[in-house]
Design an enzyme around this catalytic site. Structure first.
Site, PDB file in Angstrom:
ATOM      1  N   LYS A  13       0.858  -1.193   0.000  1.00 15.27           N
ATOM      2  CA  LYS A  13       0.000   0.000   0.000  1.00 15.27           C
ATOM      3  C   LYS A  13       0.891   1.239   0.000  1.00 15.27           C
ATOM      4  CE  LYS A  13      -1.620   2.868   2.944  1.00 15.27           C
ATOM      5  NZ  LYS A  13      -1.616   4.106   2.144  1.00 15.27           N
ATOM      6  N   GLU A  45      10.322   1.706  10.272  1.00 17.09           N
ATOM      7  CA  GLU A  45      11.256   2.806   9.970  1.00 17.09           C
ATOM      8  C   GLU A  45      10.499   4.090  10.252  1.00 17.09           C
ATOM      9  OE1 GLU A  45      14.338   2.683   9.158  1.00 17.09           O
ATOM     10  OE2 GLU A  45      14.593   0.579   8.595  1.00 17.09           O
ATOM     11  N   CYS A 100      13.518  11.784   6.550  1.00 13.97           N
ATOM     12  CA  CYS A 100      13.493  11.202   7.904  1.00 13.97           C
ATOM     13  C   CYS A 100      14.840  11.381   8.593  1.00 13.97           C
ATOM     14  CB  CYS A 100      13.126   9.730   7.834  1.00 13.97           C
ATOM     15  SG  CYS A 100      14.154   8.815   6.682  1.00 13.97           S
ATOM     16  N   GLU A 124      10.262  16.115  15.677  1.00 17.15           N
ATOM     17  CA  GLU A 124      10.502  16.079  14.229  1.00 17.15           C
ATOM     18  C   GLU A 124       9.560  17.081  13.548  1.00 17.15           C
ATOM     19  OE1 GLU A 124       9.076  12.668  11.856  1.00 17.15           O
ATOM     20  OE2 GLU A 124      11.054  12.621  10.933  1.00 17.15           O
TER      21      GLU A 124
HETATM   22  P1  NAD Z   1       2.345   8.561   7.906  1.00 16.28           P
HETATM   23  O1  NAD Z   1       2.678   7.753   9.116  1.00 16.28           O
HETATM   24  O2  NAD Z   1       1.281   9.580   8.013  1.00 16.28           O
HETATM   25  O3  NAD Z   1       1.900   7.596   6.698  1.00 16.28           O
HETATM   26  C1  NAD Z   1       2.730   6.532   6.275  1.00 16.28           C
HETATM   27  C2  NAD Z   1       1.859   5.477   5.610  1.00 16.28           C
HETATM   28  O4  NAD Z   1       1.012   4.883   6.599  1.00 16.28           O
HETATM   29  C3  NAD Z   1       0.940   6.001   4.508  1.00 16.28           C
HETATM   30  O5  NAD Z   1       0.911   5.071   3.450  1.00 16.28           O
HETATM   31  C4  NAD Z   1      -0.414   6.064   5.220  1.00 16.28           C
HETATM   32  O6  NAD Z   1      -1.521   5.955   4.355  1.00 16.28           O
HETATM   33  C5  NAD Z   1      -0.318   4.863   6.135  1.00 16.28           C
HETATM   34  N1  NAD Z   1      -1.240   4.868   7.291  1.00 16.28           N
HETATM   35  C6  NAD Z   1      -1.802   5.923   7.915  1.00 16.28           C
HETATM   36  N2  NAD Z   1      -2.574   5.504   8.943  1.00 16.28           N
HETATM   37  C7  NAD Z   1      -2.494   4.159   8.966  1.00 16.28           C
HETATM   38  C8  NAD Z   1      -3.059   3.153   9.812  1.00 16.28           C
HETATM   39  N3  NAD Z   1      -3.875   3.443  10.821  1.00 16.28           N
HETATM   40  N4  NAD Z   1      -2.723   1.857   9.581  1.00 16.28           N
HETATM   41  C9  NAD Z   1      -1.886   1.537   8.570  1.00 16.28           C
HETATM   42  N5  NAD Z   1      -1.331   2.441   7.733  1.00 16.28           N
HETATM   43  C10 NAD Z   1      -1.633   3.748   7.929  1.00 16.28           C
HETATM   44  O7  NAD Z   1       3.732   9.194   7.430  1.00 16.28           O
HETATM   45  P2  NAD Z   1       3.999  10.182   6.214  1.00 16.28           P
HETATM   46  O8  NAD Z   1       3.479  11.537   6.584  1.00 16.28           O
HETATM   47  O9  NAD Z   1       3.550   9.561   4.951  1.00 16.28           O
HETATM   48  O10 NAD Z   1       5.611  10.215   6.186  1.00 16.28           O
HETATM   49  C11 NAD Z   1       6.394  11.023   7.000  1.00 16.28           C
HETATM   50  C12 NAD Z   1       6.977  10.237   8.153  1.00 16.28           C
HETATM   51  O11 NAD Z   1       7.685   9.114   7.657  1.00 16.28           O
HETATM   52  C13 NAD Z   1       8.004  11.038   8.948  1.00 16.28           C
HETATM   53  O12 NAD Z   1       7.806  10.827  10.321  1.00 16.28           O
HETATM   54  C14 NAD Z   1       9.338  10.443   8.504  1.00 16.28           C
HETATM   55  O13 NAD Z   1      10.369  10.595   9.436  1.00 16.28           O
HETATM   56  C15 NAD Z   1       8.967   9.011   8.289  1.00 16.28           C
HETATM   57  N6  NAD Z   1       9.935   8.369   7.397  1.00 16.28           N
HETATM   58  C16 NAD Z   1      10.845   7.496   7.928  1.00 16.28           C
HETATM   59  C17 NAD Z   1      11.811   6.901   7.113  1.00 16.28           C
HETATM   60  C18 NAD Z   1      12.848   5.963   7.676  1.00 16.28           C
HETATM   61  O14 NAD Z   1      13.559   5.327   6.890  1.00 16.28           O
HETATM   62  N7  NAD Z   1      12.999   5.846   8.983  1.00 16.28           N
HETATM   63  C19 NAD Z   1      11.825   7.188   5.737  1.00 16.28           C
HETATM   64  C20 NAD Z   1      10.879   8.072   5.226  1.00 16.28           C
HETATM   65  C21 NAD Z   1       9.935   8.663   6.068  1.00 16.28           C
END
Ligand code: NAD
Length: 482
Positions: A177, A252, A286, A385
C-alpha cells in the site's frame, strides 16, 4: 488528468468496488492532476489471498531465478527514468535532481538485492560449525511469508524499493500500500510487474489511505509480516495491530538527527554539509540533520556562512532546472510546519533566517528555509521532528558536551560529524546513538550498508544483508551425520 481506478491484484487490473476518490495534487501548481479510486477491504482480502496462493511456487523458484526478476525490475525503472523523475517531481514537489536521487537509489536497491537473492540460494543448507561429534547441522533460510508493506510520500520509490526488493529476493509475496499522497510513481511498479512475466500474486498493489486500506492490511490474519515506514504515531498503531497473532514487524520511523561541527572544522565546508543535511527535499527527510550542535568558537562564522547560503537558495517550480528547493509536498505538510513556526514565535526563538528574510513564490506550498540559533533544549522545535526546512542550532564548548547533547533524544536514526581531523570525527561518531553516522559527508546511502534507527526511530534494519534478514526465517536441521 491521470485516472487510477484499478488495483493490481493477482496480475489483473481490478476495478475496485469501492468508489472512494482520492485527489492527487501538484503542490507547486496547487491543482488536482490525478484521481485515484481507493481500494476497499475486499481488495485487501483478495490481494492477501492471491499472495498466499503464489507463495509456495515463488519460494520454490529459488533465489537465482528470483534474481532475474529483480534485475528486470531495475532495468525497467531505468528505462523509464526521465518520465518517472518528472512524474515524481510533479506529484511530490521535489526538485528534479531530488527526484533523480529517489529513482537512482531505488534502481541501485533492486540491483543489489538481485545479487543477494542469488547468494541466498548458494548458501541454503550450509553446514554449521560445531564441536558435537557425529552430528550434522545445516541452516536454511525460508521466506517469512506474505508481507504487508506500507510506505510514506517523501521518497516514494526508494522507501518501497527498500522493502519490495529484499522481500522478493527472500521469496516472500507482497501486498503493497503506497502513500495516498504520492500514488503515481508507485503505480509504475505495478505497471512493470504487469508487463513482466512475474508470476501472478507475487506483487499486489492496493491504493488507499491509512484508515481505508492501511489499517485493514495491518489486521489481516493472512499477513505474516508488516513492514512500515512512516510517522511514529502510525508506527505505534501498526505495532499494536501486529501484536494480534504475534506477527513479525519492521518499523522505519521518524528522526531528529544531530549534526556536530567540531572546533577544527573548515567553516565553509561545514556550512555546505549543514545545508545538505536539512534543506534537501525541503527538509522532508526522515534522516534530516535538523539539530545543529556547533562548537562555540565557530558559531558566529558558521551562522554567517549559513545565512549567505540560505539567501542563495532558489525556490520555485520543481520541474525547472534552476530550482534548488520545491514546495512542501502537500498543504497539510506546509500547515504542519507552519504550526511549528508559530510555536517558535511564541517561544521567542532567535531566527538567523526565516520568512521575514525572503519573498516566497506567488504560488505553491512553500515554507521559507529557516534557521534558529541558541534554541533552548526545552523548545518543542529542538525536541520534535518538524519534517520541513527548519534547522535549530545550539553551541557547546567541548566534544563531550556535543556528544551528550546529540544523544539526549529518544530518536536515533542518523547523525553527522564534521571535523578537520577525520579520525577525531570518527571517534566522536562512534559515541553517537544512531543507525547511520556520516563523517564529513551527509545523507550518503549505500545499498550495502544497513539503514534504521535506535530508540523510537524504529525496529529492524533495511538495506544490506540486514535488510534481507528481515524477510527470512532461519531454520536448522540437526541430527546424526549418517
Ligand atoms: P504517515 O505515518 O502519516 O503515513 C505513512 C503510511 O502509513 C501512509 O501510506 C499512510 O496511508 C499509512 N497509514 C496511515 N494511517 C495508517 C493506519 N492506521 N494503519 C496503517 N497504515 C496507515 O507518514 P507520512 O506523513 O507519509 O511520512 C512522514 C513520516 O515518515 C516522517 O515521520 C518520517 O520521518 C517518516 N519516514 C521514515 C523513514 C525511515 O527510513 N525511517 C523514511 C521516510 C519517512
Amino acid at each position: 488528468m491521470h485516472q487510477l481506478t484499478r488495483q493490481f491484484i493477482d496480475n489483473q487490473w481490478v476495478e475496485s468496488a469501492g468508489r472512494r476518490r482520492l485527489a492527487v495534487t501538484d503542490p507547486y501548481r496547487q491543482e488536482t492532476f490525478a484521481e485515484v479510486t481507493a481500494g476497499d477491504p475486499a481488495d485487501v482480502d483478495a490481494a492477501v489471498t492471491a499472495a498466499r496462493r503464489a507463495l509456495p511456487a515463488w519460494q520454490a523458484l529459488g533465489g537465482t531465478r528470483r534474481a532475474a526478476y529483480l534485475s528486470a525490475f531495475a532495468e525497467a525503472l531505468a528505462a523509464r527514468r526521465d518520465e518517472l523523475m518528472r512524474l515524481s517531481s510533479r506529484n511530490n514537489g521535489k526538485a528534479l535532481a531530488e527526484a533523480g536521487v529517489d529513482l537512482d537509489d531505488a534502481i541501485a536497491c533492486y540491483r543489489y538485492y538481485a545479487a543477494r537473492a542469488a547468494d541466498l540460494e548458494a548458501r541454503q543448507g550450509r553446514r554449521v560449525d560445531h564441536g558435537a561429534e557425529g552430528i550434522r547441522a545445516q541452516v536454511y533460510e525460508d521466506p517469512v511469508g506474505v508481507v504487508g508493506l506500507i510506505t510514506p510520500w517523501n521518497f516514494p520509490l526508494v522507501t518501497s524499493a527498500w522493502k519490495i526488493a529484499p522481500a522478493l529476493a527472500a521469496g516472500c509475496t507482497i501486498v503493497f500500500k503506497p502513500s495516498e499522497v504520492t500514488p503515481l510513481p508507485e503505480q509504475a511498479l505495478a505497471e512493470i510487474a504487469a508487463a513482466s512475466d512475474l508470476p501472478a500474486g507475487v506483487l499486489n498493489l492496493v491504493h488507499g489511505d491509512g484508515d481505508g486500506i492501511g489499517a485493514p492490511l495491518t489486521v489481516h490474519p493472512g499477513v505474516d509480516k508488516l513492514s512500515f515506514t512512516g510517522s511514529n504515531a502510525v508506527g505505534e498503531k501498526v505495532m499494536r495491530a501486529a501484536a494480534e497473532g504475534v506477527r513479525n514487524i519492521s518499523l522505519e520511523l521518524g528522526g531528529k538527527s544531530p549534526i556536530l561541527v567540531l572546533d577544527d572544522a573548515d567553516v565553509e565546508r561545514a556550512a555546505d554539509w549543514v545545508m545538505a543535511g536539512i534543506y534537501f527535499n525541503s527538509g522532508q527527510v526522515c534522516s534530516a540533520t535538523s539539530r545543529l550542535i556547533v562548537h562555540e568558537a565557530l558559531a558566529e562564522s558558521l551562522y554567517a556562512a549559513l545565512g549567505e547560503r540560505l539567501d542563495a537558495i532558489r525556490l520555485g517550480d520543481p520541474l525547472a532546472d534552476e530550482t534548488d528547493m520545491g514546495p512542501m509536498t502537500s498543504s497539510r505538510q506546509r500547515e504542519a510546519v507552519e504550526r511549528y513556526l508559530a510555536v517558535a514565535g511564541e517561544e521567542g526563538l532567535v531566527a538567523v533566517r526565516d520568512a521575514r528574510h525572503r519573498r516566497l513564490p506567488a504560488r505553491g506550498e512553500f515554507v521559507a528555509p529557516t534557521l534558529y540559533r541558541d534554541v533552548p533544549v526545552e523548545s518543542r522545535l529542538w525536541r520534535e521532528e518538524i519534517f520541513g526546512p527548519v534547522l535549530c542550532g545550539r553551541s557547546v564548548s567541548s566534544d563531550e558536551a556535543a556528544i551528550e547533547l546529540a544523544n539526549a533524544s529518544p530518536f536515533g536514526l542518523a547523525a553527522t560529524v564534521i571535523a578537520g581531523d577525520v579520525e577525531r570525527a570518527r571517534r566522536v561518531g562512534r559515541a553517537l546513538r544512531a543507525g547511520s553516522i556520516w563523517v564529513n559527508s551527509e545523507q550518503l546511502v549505500l545499498p550495502e550498508a544497513g539503514w534504521g534507527g535506535f530508540g523510537i526511530s524504529g525496529i529492524g534494519r533495511e538495506l544490506g544483508p540486514w535488510g534481507l534478514a528481515e524477510y527470512l526465517e532461519v531454520k536448522h536441521l540437526i541430527g546424526p551425520a549418517d
